[in-house]
Design an enzyme around this catalytic site. Structure first.
Site, PDB file in Angstrom:
ATOM      1  N   ASP A  92     -11.377   6.704  11.793  1.00 11.19           N
ATOM      2  CA  ASP A  92     -11.385   6.497  10.222  1.00 11.19           C
ATOM      3  C   ASP A  92     -11.598   4.919   9.775  1.00 11.19           C
ATOM      4  O   ASP A  92     -10.913   4.545   9.209  1.00 11.19           O
ATOM      5  CB  ASP A  92      -9.892   7.005   9.524  1.00 11.19           C
ATOM      6  CG  ASP A  92     -10.001   7.178   8.158  1.00 11.19           C
ATOM      7  OD1 ASP A  92     -11.051   7.454   7.704  1.00 11.19           O
ATOM      8  OD2 ASP A  92      -8.842   7.158   7.689  1.00 11.19           O
TER       9      ASP A  92
ATOM     10  N   LYS B  51       5.769   0.325   8.041  1.00 14.34           N
ATOM     11  CA  LYS B  51       5.244   1.351   7.330  1.00 14.34           C
ATOM     12  C   LYS B  51       6.446   2.358   7.442  1.00 14.34           C
ATOM     13  O   LYS B  51       6.997   2.750   8.604  1.00 14.34           O
ATOM     14  CB  LYS B  51       3.879   1.902   8.203  1.00 14.34           C
ATOM     15  CG  LYS B  51       3.276   3.332   7.868  1.00 14.34           C
ATOM     16  CD  LYS B  51       2.007   3.500   8.575  1.00 14.34           C
ATOM     17  CE  LYS B  51       1.299   4.718   8.011  1.00 14.34           C
ATOM     18  NZ  LYS B  51       0.095   4.998   8.876  1.00 14.34           N
TER      19      LYS B  51
ATOM     20  N   ALA C 181       0.765  -1.120   0.159  1.00 16.04           N
ATOM     21  CA  ALA C 181       0.070   0.064  -0.157  1.00 16.04           C
ATOM     22  C   ALA C 181       0.754   1.110  -0.081  1.00 16.04           C
ATOM     23  O   ALA C 181       1.895   1.163   0.843  1.00 16.04           O
ATOM     24  CB  ALA C 181      -0.934   0.017   1.129  1.00 16.04           C
TER      25      ALA C 181
ATOM     26  N   GLN D 164       4.438   4.527   2.818  1.00 17.33           N
ATOM     27  CA  GLN D 164       3.856   3.112   2.358  1.00 17.33           C
ATOM     28  C   GLN D 164       4.241   2.222   3.376  1.00 17.33           C
ATOM     29  O   GLN D 164       5.395   2.012   3.936  1.00 17.33           O
ATOM     30  CB  GLN D 164       4.633   3.041   0.824  1.00 17.33           C
ATOM     31  CG  GLN D 164       5.949   3.232   0.806  1.00 17.33           C
ATOM     32  CD  GLN D 164       6.379   3.202  -0.452  1.00 17.33           C
ATOM     33  OE1 GLN D 164       6.038   3.971  -1.351  1.00 17.33           O
ATOM     34  NE2 GLN D 164       7.882   2.364  -0.910  1.00 17.33           N
ATOM     35  N   VAL D 165       3.430   0.809   2.874  1.00 17.54           N
ATOM     36  CA  VAL D 165       3.680  -0.319   3.612  1.00 17.54           C
ATOM     37  C   VAL D 165       4.383  -1.235   2.912  1.00 17.54           C
ATOM     38  O   VAL D 165       3.870  -1.615   1.969  1.00 17.54           O
ATOM     39  CB  VAL D 165       2.347  -0.655   4.377  1.00 17.54           C
ATOM     40  CG1 VAL D 165       2.492  -2.028   5.106  1.00 17.54           C
ATOM     41  CG2 VAL D 165       1.496   0.452   4.933  1.00 17.54           C
TER      42      VAL D 165
ATOM     43  N   ALA E 249       0.696   5.616   0.393  1.00 16.07           N
ATOM     44  CA  ALA E 249      -0.077   6.695   0.465  1.00 16.07           C
ATOM     45  C   ALA E 249       0.708   7.898   0.590  1.00 16.07           C
ATOM     46  O   ALA E 249       1.715   7.918   0.272  1.00 16.07           O
ATOM     47  CB  ALA E 249      -0.818   6.543   2.149  1.00 16.07           C
TER      48      ALA E 249
END
Length: 558
Positions: free
Chosen positions: A287, A152, A131, A137-138, A133
């Site tokens: 969230d 992360k 992932a 990122q991960v 963002a």
């Protein structure tokens, strides 16, 4: 036209132009001219402005502007007093996904923070992120002891870029505050400063690690809820290593998989867990959009990405629970009263209009079908209605509405027949009992004892000051009444009773003093004059007590 107060640095000018284009596109052309930003648009081909842009367009525009504006969009999604519900929903669903940065940068950040190469600290480390963002990122990796982890890593130089964007935002916000009525009403500069503080916290992954630990401990009794645990030795301000969750996003569940799980039980467990966070703990994952909720391979629900959390005071928890119960019961007047209590009133407060608006909202939702009912949307619309009628509700309320809206979507994904409203009514009484038991904790009882002790210690001094003020004619009463005669008559009645009480007290004191004076006149074996004074005082006291009991009864209801 000169834009006094705005920087002329090239980097800032580019951001001024970006913001001006947004304002122009979304119907604020007069605001652009008033702020002196129209010169920055020279030579630009602007939208015609015909028709209101779709909410999704605003989210897409913010994504194109970069990380700071993506995060700004997420903050704006909590301001129901500024934007309509459709825009709030679109902004809350910002994908926050961008192109990943290079693996070489990942290695460099980890080596700078921990002082070792990837090959020394990890057994395996996937080069491709799972992932990516705006802030980081991960990657999936394996520790030397064999544990599967998710790592992360923060995007290189992200802090510097965000600092420049935030400086430009603060310049514009300060200018709007000085030169526009909207700025004076909403205090845009303070909003940007709050945004800066929030973003600063989110950039510190150590804080997110603490959030993971706290939420996992708070939800330890919910066996179907999983929270990844951080690995402390492999976490820093820019790197967060946590246990790897095997599963898939909740939105990727196929109908075949749904048949193999107890979706209704999972939906109810997830909803109870969030009510527990909000009402009992005062600390909740703010969230829970479908991208942050996973279905694990063993059939449980995992909550990930705790960069955005919200904290509630005990008083705020009680207010929110009462508001949710009022909405679920269809009590619009009670909901409006609670909104007035928790909100901050402006000079243009329209309380009757707010009450009518909220009552219409709440009563209108009572007629909807199960598929149409979304209690989170009602909370957001109440926040918007409050803003329209001169009440600014706390951002926690809008965040709660967003959370419930996302929960509703996740719950219906797990079980299409899941009824959030019924679940809230079912769990409400139990939550109230837990809140009451929580208020009876040893710490709260001790605090109450200390307050009582302080009150008792200060009471004589306060009484003395009151009596001194009465003696010096310094007591002032401010009474707003229509029947002035009744007030004067009541005051005379009080004064007469005080005078009589003082006379009776004087007789008792005189009787006590005369007890020591020997005299031939005796009554009941005691000095006669002392006993006469005492009996007169006793009779007067009894008469005064009977008069108070007979004449000071509350008036009968007509």
């Amino acid at each position: 036209m000169a834009a006094v107060g705005l920087s002329l640095r090239p980097a800032r000018l580019k951001r001024y132009k970006d913001v001006a284009r947004l304002l122009f596109k979304y119907g604020r052309t007069r605001l652009v001219a008033r702020a002196g930003l129209e010169d920055a648009l020279a030579g630009e081909e602007l939208p015609s402005g015909a028709g209101a842009p779709a909410p999704g367009e605003l989210a897409a525009d913010l994504e194109r502007l970069g990380p700071a504006f993506i995060k700004l969009g997420q903050v704006l999604s909590t301001r129901a007093d500024l934007l309509p519900p459709a825009y709030l929903e679109a902004l809350s669903r910002l994908q926050d996904s961008v192109e990943p940065f290079s693996f070489a940068d990942v290695e460099r950040v980890i080596q700078e923070d921990f002082g070792f190469r990837l090959s020394k600290g990890f057994d395996t480390f996937d080069a491709e992120p799972i992932a990516a963002a705006s802030l980081g990122q991960v990657h999936r990796a394996t520790l030397r002891d064999g544990r599967d982890v998710a790592v992360k890593v923060q995007r290189p130089n992200i802090r510097e870029g965000l600092a420049q964007d935030l400086a430009a935002m603060e310049d514009i916000a300060g200018f709007l505050d000085r030169h526009t009525s909207a700025g004076r009403q909403f205090d845009f500069r303070e909003m940007v400063r709050e945004f800066r503080r929030t973003l600063k916290q989110e950039l510190d992954y150590r804080r997110e690690a603490q959030n993971l630990v706290r939420l996992a401990d708070n939800l330890s009794t919910f066996t179907r809820i999983v929270i990844p645990r951080p690995v402390g030795d492999y976490s820093s301000a820019r790197v967060l290593t946590m246990s790897f969750i095997r599963g898939r996003k909740i939105t990727d569940i196929t109908p075949l998989v749904r048949q193999d799980i107890d979706g209704m039980t999972l939906a109810q467990e997830l909803f109870r867990a969030y009510l527990h966070q909000i009402i009992i703990d005062g600390f909740f994952h703010a969230d829970p959009h479908p991208g942050n909720v996973f279905m694990t391979d063993d059939g449980r629900i995992a909550l990930v990405d705790l960069g955005m959390v919200s904290r509630l005071s005990p008083a705020r928890q009680d207010q929110l629970l009462k508001l949710l119960l009022a909405i679920s019961e269809g009590d619009g007047d009670r909901a409006a009263t609670l909104a007035l209590q928790v909100g901050q009133a402006h000079d243009d407060l329209d309380e009757p209009g707010l009450r009518r608006h909220v009552q219409e909202l709440v009563s209108g939702y009572q007629d909807l079908s199960l598929e149409q009912l979304q209690i989170g949307r009602i909370v957001l619309e109440i926040s918007a209605a409050a803003g329209q009628h001169g009440i600014r509700l706390p951002s926690e309320l809008t965040m709660l509405g967003k959370t419930l809206l996302n929960l509703d979507q996740v719950g219906r994904t797990l079980a299409p027949d899941f009824d959030v409203n019924a679940a809230l009514r079912r769990e409400g009484p139990q939550l109230m009992q837990q809140r009451m038991r929580q208020s009876l904790s040893s710490a709260n009882v001790f605090a109450a004892a200390l307050e009582t002790k302080e009150f008792v210690e200060q009471l004589p001094g306060r009484v003395n000051r009151l009596l001194d003020a009465v003696a010096h004619n310094e007591v002032k009463l401010k009474i707003e009444v229509i029947d002035e005669g009744a007030v004067i008559q009541g005051l005379q009645k009080v004064a007469n009773r005080i005078t009589l009480g003082l006379l009776l007290a004087s007789l008792i004191i005189g009787a006590a003093m005369l007890m020591r004076v020997e005299t031939r006149f005796r009554l009941f074996g005691y000095p006669g004059f002392a006993m006469v004074f005492f009996l007169v005082a006793a009779g007067g006291g009894i008469w005064l007590a009977l008069n108070i009991l007979s004449s000071d009864r509350p008036p009968r209801k007509r």
